[in-house]
Motif scaffolding. Structure first.
Motif, short mmCIF file in Angstrom:
data_model
loop_
_atom_site.label_atom_id
_atom_site.label_comp_id
_atom_site.label_asym_id
_atom_site.label_seq_id
_atom_site.Cartn_x
_atom_site.Cartn_y
_atom_site.Cartn_z
N ASN A 1 0.84 -1.20 0.00
CA ASN A 1 0.00 0.00 0.00
C ASN A 1 0.88 1.25 0.00
O ASN A 1 1.87 1.34 0.73
N GLY A 2 0.51 2.21 -0.84
CA GLY A 2 1.24 3.47 -0.87
C GLY A 2 2.58 3.41 -1.58
O GLY A 2 3.37 4.36 -1.50
N ALA A 3 2.84 2.33 -2.33
CA ALA A 3 4.14 2.17 -2.99
C ALA A 3 4.30 3.05 -4.21
O ALA A 3 5.42 3.32 -4.65
N GLY A 4 3.17 3.49 -4.81
CA GLY A 4 3.24 4.33 -5.99
C GLY A 4 2.62 3.73 -7.23
O GLY A 4 2.69 4.30 -8.32
N LYS A 5 1.96 2.58 -7.09
CA LYS A 5 1.39 1.87 -8.25
C LYS A 5 0.30 2.69 -8.93
O LYS A 5 0.34 2.91 -10.15
N THR A 6 -0.69 3.13 -8.15
CA THR A 6 -1.80 3.89 -8.73
C THR A 6 -1.32 5.24 -9.26
O THR A 6 -1.79 5.71 -10.31
N THR A 7 -0.37 5.86 -8.58
CA THR A 7 0.19 7.12 -9.08
C THR A 7 0.85 6.91 -10.43
O THR A 7 0.67 7.71 -11.36
N LEU A 8 1.60 5.82 -10.57
CA LEU A 8 2.27 5.55 -11.85
C LEU A 8 1.26 5.35 -12.97
O LEU A 8 1.41 5.91 -14.07
N ILE A 9 0.21 4.58 -12.72
CA ILE A 9 -0.82 4.38 -13.74
C ILE A 9 -1.51 5.70 -14.07
O ILE A 9 -1.78 6.01 -15.24
N LYS B 1 -4.18 -11.95 -26.32
CA LYS B 1 -3.89 -12.76 -27.51
C LYS B 1 -4.28 -12.02 -28.79
O LYS B 1 -3.68 -12.22 -29.85
N GLN B 2 -5.29 -11.15 -28.67
CA GLN B 2 -5.74 -10.37 -29.82
C GLN B 2 -4.85 -9.15 -30.09
O GLN B 2 -5.05 -8.44 -31.06
N GLY B 3 -3.88 -8.91 -29.20
CA GLY B 3 -2.91 -7.85 -29.45
C GLY B 3 -2.77 -6.78 -28.39
O GLY B 3 -1.90 -5.92 -28.49
N ALA B 4 -3.61 -6.79 -27.36
CA ALA B 4 -3.57 -5.74 -26.34
C ALA B 4 -2.37 -5.92 -25.40
O ALA B 4 -2.09 -7.03 -24.95
N THR B 5 -1.68 -4.82 -25.12
CA THR B 5 -0.68 -4.78 -24.07
C THR B 5 -1.39 -4.44 -22.76
O THR B 5 -2.18 -3.50 -22.71
N ILE B 6 -1.12 -5.20 -21.71
CA ILE B 6 -1.85 -5.03 -20.44
C ILE B 6 -0.88 -4.65 -19.33
O ILE B 6 0.15 -5.30 -19.14
N ILE B 7 -1.22 -3.58 -18.61
CA ILE B 7 -0.49 -3.16 -17.41
C ILE B 7 -1.46 -3.29 -16.24
O ILE B 7 -2.53 -2.68 -16.25
N TYR B 8 -1.05 -4.05 -15.24
CA TYR B 8 -2.00 -4.54 -14.23
C TYR B 8 -1.41 -4.39 -12.84
O TYR B 8 -0.23 -4.70 -12.63
N THR B 9 -2.20 -3.86 -11.91
CA THR B 9 -1.79 -3.84 -10.51
C THR B 9 -2.73 -4.73 -9.71
O THR B 9 -3.91 -4.85 -10.03
#
Length: 247
Positions: A38-46, A182-190
């Motif tokens: 929590n509070g590491a910066g993940k949501t801020t980065l996104i 698989k259809q081509g989308a790049t996914i960034i996930y937290t």
């Protein structure tokens, strides 16, 4: 697909930086996990990468485009699934998806077909004309996902997409995301679900105090840490077991 260079963010009222001189490259069609306490910066980065907030310093490009020069083009190629529901509760599932699809320039029968195909794919076709405020958490999460991909984005940002949902909904969401990838989308996930991230992501980065501590393929990171049998055990070795409560 994503190139981040020396990216930093300090909020006006904050004592320290939320993201600190961060460098990261994410390849096309990766499923990249941003993991951290929590509070590491993940949501801020996104939020920075979606240009919901402006960086204090540094730069980034997505598909070779920058928000400073190519704001409208970038909006057309990214999709955002926020941690909180981004839906109108007094509207039906169909009305919500029609609204968001229209914002991206979709219209007519093409838009209607896309809405019903998505609802059917995620098991929601029977509830198309029910109001969102009558839905369970898992149902809202699925509509939230559909709203973000009406325009077939090249890059999809997901902030805790399976938080608070039942096992069945989680499996449907993850399977659908794999299909999009698989259809081509790049996914960034937290996520805080590290077992889920271990199985789902092609690469992960662990962020703590706004900095990337380590990154790589999940199994390679596990193998590199003695006595770590899974991603959660490796994560605790890296970040420690102290509570990370913050207000």
């Amino acid at each position: 697909m994503i190139k981040i260079e020396h990216l930093s963010k300090k909020y006006k009222s904050a004592e320290s930086y939320s993201v600190v001189d961060l460098d990261l490259h994410i390849k096309e069609q990766e499923i990249f996990g941003l993991l951290g306490p929590n509070g590491a910066g993940k949501t801020t980065l996104i939020s920075l990468l979606c240009y919901l907030i402006k960086p204090t310093s540094g730069s980034f490009t997505i598909n070779g485009l920058s928000f400073q020069k190519n704001k409208q083009e970038l909006k057309q190629i990214i999709g955002i699934v926020p941690q909180e529901y981004a839906l109108y509760p007094s509207l039906t599932a169909y009305e919500n998806l029609y609204y968001f699809g229209s914002m991206y320039g979709l219209k007519g029968q093409k838009l209607k077909n896309k809405i019903f195909a998505g609802l059917e794919k995620l098991g929601l076709d029977k509830f198309a004309h029910k109001k969102i405020d009558t839905f369970s958490g898992g149902m809202k999460r699925r509509v939230n996902l559909l709203a973000s991909i009406m325009h077939n984005p090249k890059v999809l940002f997901l902030d805790e997409p399976t938080v608070g949902v039942d096992v069945q909904s989680k499996n449907v969401i993850i399977d659908y995301l794999k299909e999009l990838n698989k259809q081509g989308a790049t996914i960034i996930y937290t996520s805080h679900h590290l077992n889920e991230a271990e199985a789902f992501c092609t690469r992960v980065a662990i962020i703590d105090q706004g900095k990337i501590i380590i990154k790589g393929k999940p199994q390679e990171l596990i193998d590199a840490h003695e006595n770590a049998h899974n991603l959660e055990e490796m994560f605790l070795q890296i970040t420690g077991k102290a509570l990370r409560d913050y207000a």
